[in-house]
Design a protein around this motif. Structure first.
Motif, short mmCIF file in Angstrom:
data_model
loop_
_atom_site.label_atom_id
_atom_site.label_comp_id
_atom_site.label_asym_id
_atom_site.label_seq_id
_atom_site.Cartn_x
_atom_site.Cartn_y
_atom_site.Cartn_z
N TYR A 1 -2.10 103.11 -33.09
CA TYR A 1 -3.35 103.57 -32.47
C TYR A 1 -4.59 102.80 -32.92
O TYR A 1 -5.30 102.21 -32.10
N ASN B 1 -5.88 99.22 -31.92
CA ASN B 1 -6.26 99.07 -30.52
C ASN B 1 -7.65 99.64 -30.22
O ASN B 1 -8.13 99.52 -29.09
N GLU B 2 -8.26 100.27 -31.20
CA GLU B 2 -9.61 100.80 -31.05
C GLU B 2 -10.60 99.74 -31.53
O GLU B 2 -10.36 99.04 -32.51
N TRP C 1 0.38 95.71 -38.57
CA TRP C 1 -1.05 96.02 -38.73
C TRP C 1 -1.62 95.10 -39.81
O TRP C 1 -1.09 95.00 -40.91
#
Length: 201
Positions: A71, A74-75, A102
């Protein structure tokens, strides 16, 4: 010595499983995932912002790492949580993941307790452990947690993985700070206070 801080959202009966969504952790037939989301407001967002302010690294179990890694990268950096999490060094305790996608993620294998002790003794900022219920049980049992940030949500679920499972060593905690949000979430900070003291009437 680096401080190890456990940051945990729990119900009043101590359940910490899947606060963020139904798909987060449905193990053992848990059907209440996402229980924390209705309580999200400006006050809770402010508490999160204060928690991630400044420098910190992260210590994560495999499952929580997988949820976060799917998650937060991707922000965009306009999301303050994403910016802080993406910047932090992530130490990931896993025996099953060979590759960590990551950025700034490092693998911890071998004896978890010994590795975390060495990590705490190294130079660097405080270590935040979010979620990671299985890893937390190991670290609590080894008395490696220095501080607990426990956010108590006003509901009872009656089932699910708990922050303090049966078998953790008895220990006293000292309340360092407390406040509440308009929706009734208690945001408490505890330090460790040594052995449990008993008495009688």
């Amino acid at each position: 010595m680096r401080k190890l801080i456990a940051i945990t959202q729990v119900t009043l009966d101590g359940v910490m499983q899947a606060p963020g969504g139904p798909e987060e952790d449905p193990r053992n037939g848990f059907t209440h995932g996402g229980w924390a989301m209705p309580f999200l407001d400006d006050a809770l967002s402010q508490a999160i912002g204060e928690t991630i302010a400044g420098e910190f690294d992260m210590l994560l179990g495999r499952r929580t790492y997988g949820i976060f890694a799917a998650y937060w990268p991707n922000e965009g950096d306009d999301n303050p949580i994403a910016k802080a999490f993406n910047k932090a060094t992530k130490y990931v305790v896993t025996r099953s993941l060979d590759h960590l996608d990551w950025e700034t993620s490092l693998h911890i294998g071998g004896d978890v307790v010994d590795e975390v002790r060495r990590l705490k003794a190294s130079d660097g900022p405080a270590l935040h452990i979010w979620g990671s219920s299985d890893l937390l049980q190991t670290l609590i049992a080894a008395e490696l947690i220095d501080e607990y940030h426990i956010w108590f949500f006003p509901l009872v679920l009656g089932e699910g993985k708990r922050l303090f499972e049966n078998g953790v060593p008895p220990r006293g905690l000292a309340l360092v700070e407390t406040r509440s949000t308009p929706k009734g979430v208690l945001i408490n900070t505890y330090g460790c206070a040594g052995p449990v003291k008993t008495g009688s009437f």
